[in-house]
Design a protein around this motif. Structure first.
Motif, short mmCIF file in Angstrom:
data_model
loop_
_atom_site.label_atom_id
_atom_site.label_comp_id
_atom_site.label_asym_id
_atom_site.label_seq_id
_atom_site.Cartn_x
_atom_site.Cartn_y
_atom_site.Cartn_z
N VAL A 134 1.00 -0.94 -0.19
CA VAL A 134 0.26 0.09 -0.34
C VAL A 134 0.75 1.38 0.01
O VAL A 134 0.39 1.99 -0.82
CB VAL A 134 -0.99 -0.12 1.19
N TYR A 135 1.85 1.35 1.09
CA TYR A 135 2.10 3.06 0.83
C TYR A 135 3.66 2.93 -0.24
O TYR A 135 3.41 3.75 -0.75
CB TYR A 135 3.57 2.10 2.20
N VAL A 136 4.06 1.82 -0.70
CA VAL A 136 4.71 2.20 -2.05
C VAL A 136 4.20 2.37 -3.31
O VAL A 136 3.77 2.81 -3.33
CB VAL A 136 5.27 0.51 -3.25
N ASN B 257 2.09 4.23 -2.64
CA ASN B 257 0.93 5.45 -2.73
C ASN B 257 1.81 6.24 -2.86
O ASN B 257 1.98 7.67 -3.27
CB ASN B 257 0.85 5.47 -0.87
N LYS B 258 3.42 5.33 -3.02
CA LYS B 258 4.43 6.90 -3.50
C LYS B 258 4.41 6.46 -4.31
O LYS B 258 5.07 8.18 -5.20
CB LYS B 258 5.50 6.39 -2.58
N LYS B 259 4.41 5.70 -5.43
CA LYS B 259 4.31 5.82 -7.27
C LYS B 259 3.29 6.68 -7.26
O LYS B 259 3.18 7.71 -8.46
CB LYS B 259 4.08 4.32 -7.57
N LEU C 2 15.35 4.72 -2.99
CA LEU C 2 14.18 4.18 -1.43
C LEU C 2 14.17 2.49 -1.33
O LEU C 2 13.46 2.10 -2.92
CB LEU C 2 13.16 4.78 -1.87
N VAL C 3 14.78 2.27 -0.20
CA VAL C 3 14.09 0.48 -0.19
C VAL C 3 12.85 0.58 1.62
O VAL C 3 13.56 1.19 2.28
CB VAL C 3 15.50 0.18 0.47
N GLN C 4 11.77 0.22 0.40
CA GLN C 4 10.67 -0.07 1.93
C GLN C 4 11.20 -0.90 2.34
O GLN C 4 11.88 -1.61 2.25
CB GLN C 4 9.70 -0.12 0.89
N LEU C 5 11.21 -0.55 4.13
CA LEU C 5 11.41 -1.24 5.36
C LEU C 5 9.62 -1.53 6.12
O LEU C 5 8.90 -1.01 5.75
CB LEU C 5 11.95 0.16 6.19
N PRO C 6 9.91 -2.57 6.41
CA PRO C 6 10.74 -3.42 7.07
C PRO C 6 11.03 -4.32 5.94
O PRO C 6 10.34 -4.78 4.39
CB PRO C 6 10.09 -4.36 8.30
N VAL D 166 17.05 9.54 -0.23
CA VAL D 166 15.78 10.33 -0.08
C VAL D 166 15.39 9.72 1.57
O VAL D 166 13.87 11.34 2.17
CB VAL D 166 14.89 10.82 -1.31
N ASP D 167 15.33 8.82 1.96
CA ASP D 167 14.61 8.64 3.34
C ASP D 167 15.03 9.51 4.57
O ASP D 167 14.57 9.08 5.60
CB ASP D 167 15.17 7.36 2.99
N GLY D 168 16.34 9.66 4.26
CA GLY D 168 17.30 10.24 5.08
C GLY D 168 17.34 8.97 6.05
O GLY D 168 17.62 9.65 7.26
N GLY E 68 1.46 6.23 15.49
CA GLY E 68 1.39 5.27 14.96
C GLY E 68 -0.10 4.20 14.56
O GLY E 68 -0.93 5.52 14.07
N ILE E 69 0.18 3.52 13.33
CA ILE E 69 -0.99 3.11 12.77
C ILE E 69 -1.07 1.64 13.17
O ILE E 69 -0.11 0.97 12.55
CB ILE E 69 -0.32 3.05 11.24
N HIS E 70 -1.93 1.20 13.40
CA HIS E 70 -2.39 -0.41 13.41
C HIS E 70 -3.33 -0.55 12.98
O HIS E 70 -4.60 -0.06 12.88
CB HIS E 70 -2.50 -0.78 15.28
N VAL F 93 -5.94 9.54 13.48
CA VAL F 93 -5.20 7.95 12.66
C VAL F 93 -6.36 7.41 11.85
O VAL F 93 -7.42 6.75 12.43
CB VAL F 93 -4.51 6.91 13.12
N PRO F 94 -6.50 7.12 10.47
CA PRO F 94 -6.27 8.06 9.33
C PRO F 94 -5.95 9.51 9.42
O PRO F 94 -6.80 9.69 9.85
CB PRO F 94 -6.07 6.86 8.61
N GLY F 95 -5.29 9.44 8.14
CA GLY F 95 -5.42 11.55 7.98
C GLY F 95 -4.15 12.19 8.40
O GLY F 95 -4.77 13.48 8.69
N GLY F 96 -3.48 11.58 9.82
CA GLY F 96 -2.39 12.41 10.34
C GLY F 96 -1.49 12.95 9.89
O GLY F 96 -1.01 13.53 8.94
N VAL F 97 -0.55 12.46 10.41
CA VAL F 97 1.42 12.10 10.18
C VAL F 97 1.35 11.25 9.11
O VAL F 97 2.09 11.41 8.09
CB VAL F 97 1.76 11.36 11.27
N GLY F 98 0.52 10.47 8.86
CA GLY F 98 0.90 9.22 7.77
C GLY F 98 1.09 9.91 5.94
O GLY F 98 2.05 10.18 5.67
N PRO F 99 0.24 10.94 5.46
CA PRO F 99 0.43 11.17 4.37
C PRO F 99 1.18 12.23 4.32
O PRO F 99 2.07 12.11 3.10
CB PRO F 99 -1.05 11.94 4.11
#
Ligand SMILES: Nc1nc2c(c(=O)[nH]1)N[C@@H](CN(C=O)c1ccc(C(=O)N[C@@H](CCC(=O)O)C(=O)O)cc1)CN2
Length: 280
Positions: free
Chosen positions: A47-49, A51-53, A94-98, A118-120, A229-231, A257-263
């Motif tokens: 999902v995260y990858v 959204n990044k694309k 960017l290498v998606q973790l974990p 770019v992940d720092g 956190g995201i659970h 959560v959702p809609g705060g820090v994640g985006p």
């Protein structure tokens, strides 16, 4: 009244600003490209990858997707990173973790060219953050600072308490709050009398990785609460590290959560991609 900090809206504003910058760079003949590597098929990572694309597409950044099987060896992954380091047409990696357990995450992160990290997460970029240099900053903590600034929440002189000491969030978060002249306390799962410390916080950042861990007993009236956190719970609903229903009425401002820090994590990744062209 409680201010609900809308990360979705603020991240959209940032992406729109970046879209304009990227268009201007394109007009100068400069194109930005991001290589996104995912190893395995962890559903959340997918999902995260994805959204990044999508964010890359929206802003006008070219994304190169590498979807590698779970069985990929550490050597194969390191070789791909080294190849991308050399490519002049790749600005960010960017290498998606974990990563799967048989791959050493630190080794992979250290292999990424620091000017494409770019992940720092590269130690050289973490070091730059410590001394206040111009390197890349980890996206989630950078996004939180941006959320606070764009919500007109002052950090200078405030008592800032961070729960969590991970390399990706807790530690860089503490350094960024310090850089903004906050008075910072780092706490974690072994901290004694945690509630007494968090009750002193004007700004409380929670990144402990335990669903609904922070209740009203941890929070001072009028505090700003940022939930990292995201659970996903039994009903497939998302929740954070903060018990939102109990805590929100007490606060002056809070992230949902959702809609705060994640985006914001993704918006700041896009910001780092745009910066990569300046740093290289
Ligand atoms: N290489 C990286 N790996 C990971 C990072 C990272 O910054 N770089 N952070 C996290 C995952 N992450 C980005 O990769 C991330 C997590 C959550 C969100 C997000 O937008 N969350 C939404 C909910 C999405 C959902 O439906 O699950 C929200 O909070 O509103 C974006 C990015 C670990 N790995």
């Amino acid at each position: 009244m409680t201010q609900i900090i809308d990360g979705k809206k603020i991240s959209k504003e940032i992406k729109d600003e970046l879209k304009e910058k990227v268009a201007a760079l394109k007009a100068e003949g400069k194109e930005i490209s991001l290589a996104v590597i995912q190893v395995g098929e962890d559903p959340a990572s997918t999902v995260y990858v994805g959204n990044k694309k999508k964010a890359c597409e929206y802003i006008g950044i070219k994304s190169l997707a590498y979807e590698l099987p779970e069985s990929t060896t550490e050597e194969e992954l390191l070789n791909l990173v080294k190849e991308l380091n050399e490519r002049k047409d790749v600005n960010g990696i960017l290498v998606q973790l974990p990563l799967p357990k048989h791959i050493d995450e630190s080794k992979v992160i250290e292999t990424i060219d620091r000017t494409k990290d770019v992940d720092g997460f590269h130690p050289a970029n973490v070091g730059e953050l410590v001394i206040g240099g111009p390197g890349f900053v980890s996206c989630t903590p950078a996004g939180i600072i941006e959320l606070l600034k764009r919500s007109n929440i002052e950090i200078e002189g405030k008592n800032c308490v961070v729960i969590g000491r991970s390399n990706i969030v807790g530690k860089p978060m503490s350094l960024l709050l310090l850089r903004e002249n906050g008075t910072v306390t780092i706490t974690h799962s072994r901290t004694k009398n945690l509630k007494e410390i968090t009750k002193q916080a004007d700004i409380l950042v929670v990144a402990i990785g335990k669903p609904r861990f922070v209740t009203d007993e941890y929070v001072k009236e009028g505090a700003v609460v940022i939930d990292v956190g995201i659970h996903r719970n039994e009903d497939n609903k998302l929740c954070g590290d903060v018990d939102y229903d109990k805590v929100a009425p007490l606060t002056s401002a809070i992230t949902p959560v959702p809609g705060g820090v994640g985006p914001m994590t993704i918006a700041m990744l896009m910001n780092n991609c745009v910066r990569s062209i300046e740093l290289q």
